[in-house]
Structure formats: C-alpha cells, structure tokens
Design a protein around this motif. Structure first.
Motif, PDB file in Angstrom:
ATOM      1  N   VAL A   1      -1.013   2.772  29.288  1.00  0.00           N
ATOM      2  CA  VAL A   1      -2.683   2.178  29.617  1.00  0.00           C
ATOM      3  C   VAL A   1      -3.170   1.229  28.958  1.00  0.00           C
ATOM      4  N   PRO A   2      -4.305   0.673  29.480  1.00  0.00           N
ATOM      5  CA  PRO A   2      -5.199  -0.670  28.961  1.00  0.00           C
ATOM      6  C   PRO A   2      -5.173  -0.430  27.125  1.00  0.00           C
ATOM      7  N   SER A   3      -5.364  -1.433  26.285  1.00  0.00           N
ATOM      8  CA  SER A   3      -5.565  -0.680  24.971  1.00  0.00           C
ATOM      9  C   SER A   3      -6.459  -1.734  24.386  1.00  0.00           C
ATOM     10  N   ALA A   4      -7.481  -1.559  24.091  1.00  0.00           N
ATOM     11  CA  ALA A   4      -7.995  -2.865  22.652  1.00  0.00           C
ATOM     12  C   ALA A   4      -8.038  -2.278  21.606  1.00  0.00           C
ATOM     13  N   ILE A   5      -7.415  -3.208  20.411  1.00  0.00           N
ATOM     14  CA  ILE A   5      -6.924  -3.105  19.327  1.00  0.00           C
ATOM     15  C   ILE A   5      -8.108  -3.855  18.186  1.00  0.00           C
ATOM     16  N   SER A   6      -8.330  -3.229  17.418  1.00  0.00           N
ATOM     17  CA  SER A   6      -9.077  -4.064  16.122  1.00  0.00           C
ATOM     18  C   SER A   6      -8.617  -3.990  14.890  1.00  0.00           C
ATOM     19  N   MET A   7      -8.071  -5.063  14.453  1.00  0.00           N
ATOM     20  CA  MET A   7      -7.629  -5.330  12.795  1.00  0.00           C
ATOM     21  C   MET A   7      -8.771  -5.483  11.994  1.00  0.00           C
ATOM     22  N   TYR A   8      -9.608  -4.123  11.714  1.00  0.00           N
ATOM     23  CA  TYR A   8     -10.461  -4.963  10.305  1.00  0.00           C
ATOM     24  C   TYR A   8      -9.438  -5.257   8.875  1.00  0.00           C
ATOM     25  N   PRO A   9     -10.152  -6.063   7.874  1.00  0.00           N
ATOM     26  CA  PRO A   9      -9.870  -7.006   6.983  1.00  0.00           C
ATOM     27  C   PRO A   9      -9.490  -6.516   5.723  1.00  0.00           C
ATOM     28  N   ARG A  10     -10.210  -4.966   5.699  1.00  0.00           N
ATOM     29  CA  ARG A  10      -9.398  -4.773   4.705  1.00  0.00           C
ATOM     30  C   ARG A  10      -9.187  -3.251   4.898  1.00  0.00           C
ATOM     31  N   ASP A  11      -8.482  -3.067   5.877  1.00  0.00           N
ATOM     32  CA  ASP A  11      -8.195  -1.946   6.129  1.00  0.00           C
ATOM     33  C   ASP A  11      -6.503  -1.467   5.533  1.00  0.00           C
ATOM     34  N   ILE A  12      -6.487  -0.480   5.513  1.00  0.00           N
ATOM     35  CA  ILE A  12      -5.010  -0.212   4.920  1.00  0.00           C
ATOM     36  C   ILE A  12      -3.985  -0.462   5.287  1.00  0.00           C
ATOM     37  N   GLU A  13      -4.033  -0.809   6.634  1.00  0.00           N
ATOM     38  CA  GLU A  13      -2.801  -1.111   7.364  1.00  0.00           C
ATOM     39  C   GLU A  13      -2.869  -1.753   8.298  1.00  0.00           C
TER      40      GLU A  13
ATOM     41  N   PHE B   1       1.072  -1.131   0.171  1.00  0.00           N
ATOM     42  CA  PHE B   1      -0.095  -0.115  -0.250  1.00  0.00           C
ATOM     43  C   PHE B   1       0.608   1.462  -0.069  1.00  0.00           C
ATOM     44  N   TRP B   2       2.121   1.617   1.114  1.00  0.00           N
ATOM     45  CA  TRP B   2       2.404   1.934   0.694  1.00  0.00           C
ATOM     46  C   TRP B   2       3.202   2.701  -0.187  1.00  0.00           C
ATOM     47  N   LEU B   3       3.809   1.387  -0.350  1.00  0.00           N
ATOM     48  CA  LEU B   3       4.486   1.721  -2.145  1.00  0.00           C
ATOM     49  C   LEU B   3       3.701   1.997  -2.782  1.00  0.00           C
ATOM     50  N   HIS B   4       3.189   1.322  -3.247  1.00  0.00           N
ATOM     51  CA  HIS B   4       2.202   1.815  -4.383  1.00  0.00           C
ATOM     52  C   HIS B   4       0.790   2.539  -4.913  1.00  0.00           C
ATOM     53  N   ARG B   5       0.096   2.761  -3.569  1.00  0.00           N
ATOM     54  CA  ARG B   5      -1.023   3.195  -3.644  1.00  0.00           C
ATOM     55  C   ARG B   5      -1.334   4.262  -2.536  1.00  0.00           C
ATOM     56  N   ALA B   6      -0.785   4.858  -2.389  1.00  0.00           N
ATOM     57  CA  ALA B   6       0.192   6.526  -1.542  1.00  0.00           C
ATOM     58  C   ALA B   6       0.264   7.260  -1.598  1.00  0.00           C
ATOM     59  N   ALA B   7      -0.520   7.520  -3.299  1.00  0.00           N
ATOM     60  CA  ALA B   7       0.173   8.638  -3.837  1.00  0.00           C
ATOM     61  C   ALA B   7       0.068  10.396  -3.429  1.00  0.00           C
ATOM     62  N   TYR B   8      -1.397   9.889  -2.948  1.00  0.00           N
ATOM     63  CA  TYR B   8      -2.423  10.869  -2.334  1.00  0.00           C
ATOM     64  C   TYR B   8      -2.040  11.153  -1.312  1.00  0.00           C
ATOM     65  N   ALA B   9      -1.181  10.507  -0.088  1.00  0.00           N
ATOM     66  CA  ALA B   9      -0.218  11.106   0.774  1.00  0.00           C
ATOM     67  C   ALA B   9       0.919  11.680   0.772  1.00  0.00           C
ATOM     68  N   LYS B  10       1.231  11.157  -0.268  1.00  0.00           N
ATOM     69  CA  LYS B  10       2.971  12.285  -0.542  1.00  0.00           C
ATOM     70  C   LYS B  10       2.373  13.335  -1.013  1.00  0.00           C
ATOM     71  N   GLN B  11       0.950  13.412  -1.946  1.00  0.00           N
ATOM     72  CA  GLN B  11       1.188  14.323  -3.168  1.00  0.00           C
ATOM     73  C   GLN B  11       0.516  15.605  -1.098  1.00  0.00           C
ATOM     74  N   GLN B  12      -0.614  14.808  -0.435  1.00  0.00           N
ATOM     75  CA  GLN B  12      -0.917  15.457   0.931  1.00  0.00           C
ATOM     76  C   GLN B  12       0.135  16.393   1.860  1.00  0.00           C
ATOM     77  N   ALA B  13       1.284  15.231   1.781  1.00  0.00           N
ATOM     78  CA  ALA B  13       2.796  15.450   2.648  1.00  0.00           C
ATOM     79  C   ALA B  13       3.493  16.713   2.200  1.00  0.00           C
ATOM     80  N   THR B  14       3.759  16.995   1.210  1.00  0.00           N
ATOM     81  CA  THR B  14       4.244  17.623   0.182  1.00  0.00           C
ATOM     82  C   THR B  14       3.957  18.787  -0.359  1.00  0.00           C
ATOM     83  N   ARG B  15       2.931  18.869  -1.466  1.00  0.00           N
ATOM     84  CA  ARG B  15       1.997  20.083  -1.574  1.00  0.00           C
ATOM     85  C   ARG B  15       0.206  20.184  -1.291  1.00  0.00           C
TER      86      ARG B  15
END
Length: 390
Positions: free
Chosen positions: A327-339, A236-250
C-alpha cells in the motif's frame, strides 16, 4: 458515515483521590541512591551516561508531588472522547474524535513504549478539525495497546504485534471504518507495518516514523549519511538497548519495581525521553514536565509498568522477514531517533514509498517534541498516500 457496530461503550478517566494521595505519599517517602559519579560534568549528554542524574530526578519528583495536575490531563482525554470495547476477550481502550468534516478520512494512530495515548492528545483536535479549512481532516482513533493505560492486561501470552494489528482492523470496523489510514512510531510503527502488510484491503496507506528493513541487506551503494545511520542504529542496539533485553527476557522482574515504586517508574521512562529526544542536555528542552508526567502518571495509576513491558517479550525482533507492504507509504526519519533506516533498505519492504522525509529536528517522540511540524508532516504524508491510492 456508517454507524458503529459491536460492543463499544463510552469511558471516562477518573482516578480516586485516595490513589492520588497514595502517589504523593510514596513520592515523599522515596529512598534515593547517591548521586552518579559523573555528576560534576558540564551540561550535556555526558551527564546522563549512568542514567538519570540525581538532581534532575529530585526536581521532577518534587514537581510531580507538589505541582503536577493529573486532573487536567483527565479533562483533556475525556473531552476528546474515550471508549472501550472487547476484542478476543480483552478490553481495548481508545480515544475517538470524529471530524465534523464530510470529507474526513479515518485514521488510526498507534503509540509505542514508553509512550501511551498521551503522545497524541495535543494533536488530535487539529487533525480532526483543522483551523485551516484547506487542510485535510481525519476521524482520529488512538487505541491503548494491550497492557497499556486503560486497556486490559493480557492474562496469557499471544498478544504480539500480529494479533494487535488484527484487533485494530476489528476495532476500526466496529466504528464503521472499513478502510482507513494508519500512523505509528516505535511499536506503533511495527504494528502499522503489519497492518499494511497483512490487511491491504482495509488499509488505504500508512505514515510511519519507523521503517524496518528485511534482514541481511548490505551497505553497498548507500550514501555517507545512510551509512552513518546504519552505524548509529547498530551502536544503539549493541550498547544502549539493555532496557529492551530486560523487558524481552524478564519483564516480570523489572515489573515489580515499575508497579511498586513511582520514582523507579519515573526514572525508567524519563531515561528514554532524555536519550531519545532531540536535545543536548535534558528532555525538558523540548517536552514540558507536564507532558512527560501525563505519560508516567498514566502508567502509575493503571499499574501497567509490567504489562506494558511484556510487549517486548511478545514481539521483540519478531517482524516477519518476508512481510512486504504494497500500500502507499509515507515515511519520516527524524534526526535524533534511535533507529534510522536508509531509504534503499526501506524500499525492500515498503514497495510503494510515495513520500520520504528527513526532518531537520525531532527525535523519537515527534508529536511531543515538535508537534506543529509533526502535524504538518503527517498531513502531507497522508495526502500523498491518498493521492497515490486513487
């Protein structure tokens, strides 16, 4: 319940008829490109390889112009209760629904991008005043991130995740909540992590759909599924994150289109709802057009396409590698999330994981995709957190 302190003022959303007429006129006058060159492919994800398919966009634009009812969304958020306060010279907007239950616990829900408070409007009431008297109840606070929605747009740099987390502690204190629970996903997950790591005296525990491990960990000892998660995240970060690069830089450059063209804004956001949801062909398999347009229209009417994008400029890849959450943490990893973060990696940062779940369905926007499961999962996670904190 302690009384709120500080300058907290009631707020009501009401767009002018002129602004809504202008939106419809811009939609009617939109100039669109030709269809994508993969448009002949069968239904499925390949249709979206070049971005939002023309036919899909035309259909949504037509509905936005002729069928969508913004006033209905305004009524919903006004009914929940909206407020604004000023923190560090910046106006912060938030929804606030106090529970009628004496045993309710304060809870702050933080959205991400391209989300907004619209992500949580359908779950606030059930969290605050559940139909099942045996279910836990919460005093629910849902702030708009700086530069998003009805919060002010920062005029200077500096409003990154660390400052936002500190502002959330101040906000909750002004509402009389010295100690509280926190939930988030996407940027909201990062902010929730910072809240827990930096302000453990105020945060009873957290629930998150995002876990970010410290850098430099190896895949040694991971299960096959966990290795697959790391490969998918890397892809994802190599091939599908152009939006993030754009918003992080320009962010300013893309911002002109996002603020000037409602169709451009819709396409930029709809692309993410499509790619990041647990669907096979269209985000509307799980999320209604109305719910997505609630979110997009909020960006449009507040002119926040550019200011919201700047959170990437402020905070992309900025989470402190040394930050730890005790602190106590509960974490859920949804199957089609990007990360998706393997549990052994997550434990390196979140050192008191009291509940870990991998739901069977859902993606990046679970409160919209699978709202019933989301509420149940959030409740159960926070119950486990509170039990561990005693």
């Amino acid at each position: 319940m302690p009384r709120p302190t500080g300058d907290v003022e009631a707020f009501e959303a009401h767009a002018s008829d002129a602004d809504l007429d202008d939106l419809r006129a811009r939609l009617a006058a939109a100039r669109l490109p030709e269809a994508e060159t993969v448009h002949g492919s069968a239904p499925g994800r390949r249709r979206w390889e070049q971005g939002v398919p023309l036919a899909d966009l035309v259909d949504v634009v037509d509905y936005w112009r002729t069928g969508y009812d913004w006033r209905s969304f305004e009524e919903r958020i006004n009914r929940i209760g909206q407020f604004r306060t000023t923190i560090d010279d910046l106006g912060i907007h938030f929804l606030h629904r106090r529970s009628p239950r004496a045993d309710a616990t304060p809870l702050i829900l933080t959205h991400g991008w391209p989300g907004s408070v619209a992500e949580f409007t359908d779950v606030v009431e059930e969290l605050a005043d559940p139909e099942d008297a045996g279910a836990p109840a919460f005093h629910v606070v849902v702030p708009s991130l700086p530069g998003f929605g009805y919060s002010d747009k920062p005029a200077t740099t500096g409003w990154g995740t660390e400052k936002i987390a500190a502002a959330w502690v101040e906000l909750m204190g002004r509402l009389g909540y010295a100690k509280f629970l926190a939930h988030g996903g996407d940027w909201g997950g990062v902010i929730t992590t910072v809240l827990a790591g930096r302000f453990p005296a105020h945060v009873l525990g957290i629930h998150s759909t995002l876990a970010q491990a410290p850098p430099g960990l190896t895949t040694d000892g991971l299960t096959a599924v966990e290795r697959e998660w790391t490969e998918e995240t890397r892809d994802f970060w190599l091939h599908r994150a152009a939006y993030a690069k754009q918003q992080a830089t320009r962010p300013q450059t893309i911002g002109y289109s996002l603020v000037d063209s409602p169709v451009g804004l819709l396409a930029w956001i709809l692309d993410k709802f499509a790619e990041w949801s647990d669907t096979e062909d269209s985000p509307f398999e799980r999320i209604s057009r109305d719910r997505i347009l609630d979110d997009v229209t909020l960006y449009w009417l507040t002119g926040t396409g550019a200011s919201a994008a700047r959170i990437y400029y402020e905070s992309h890849n900025s989470l402190d590698p040394g930050l730890r959450v005790d602190v106590p943490s509960a974490i859920s990893m949804y199957p089609r999330d990007i990360e998706k973060c393997p549990r052994p990696w997550a434990r390196e940062r979140y050192r008191r994981i009291v509940r870990w779940r991998s739901p069977e369905a859902g993606g990046h926007f679970p409160s919209l995709e699978v709202p019933g499961h989301f509420v149940t999962d959030l409740r159960e996670g926070l119950v486990a957190v509170l039990a561990a904190d005693r």
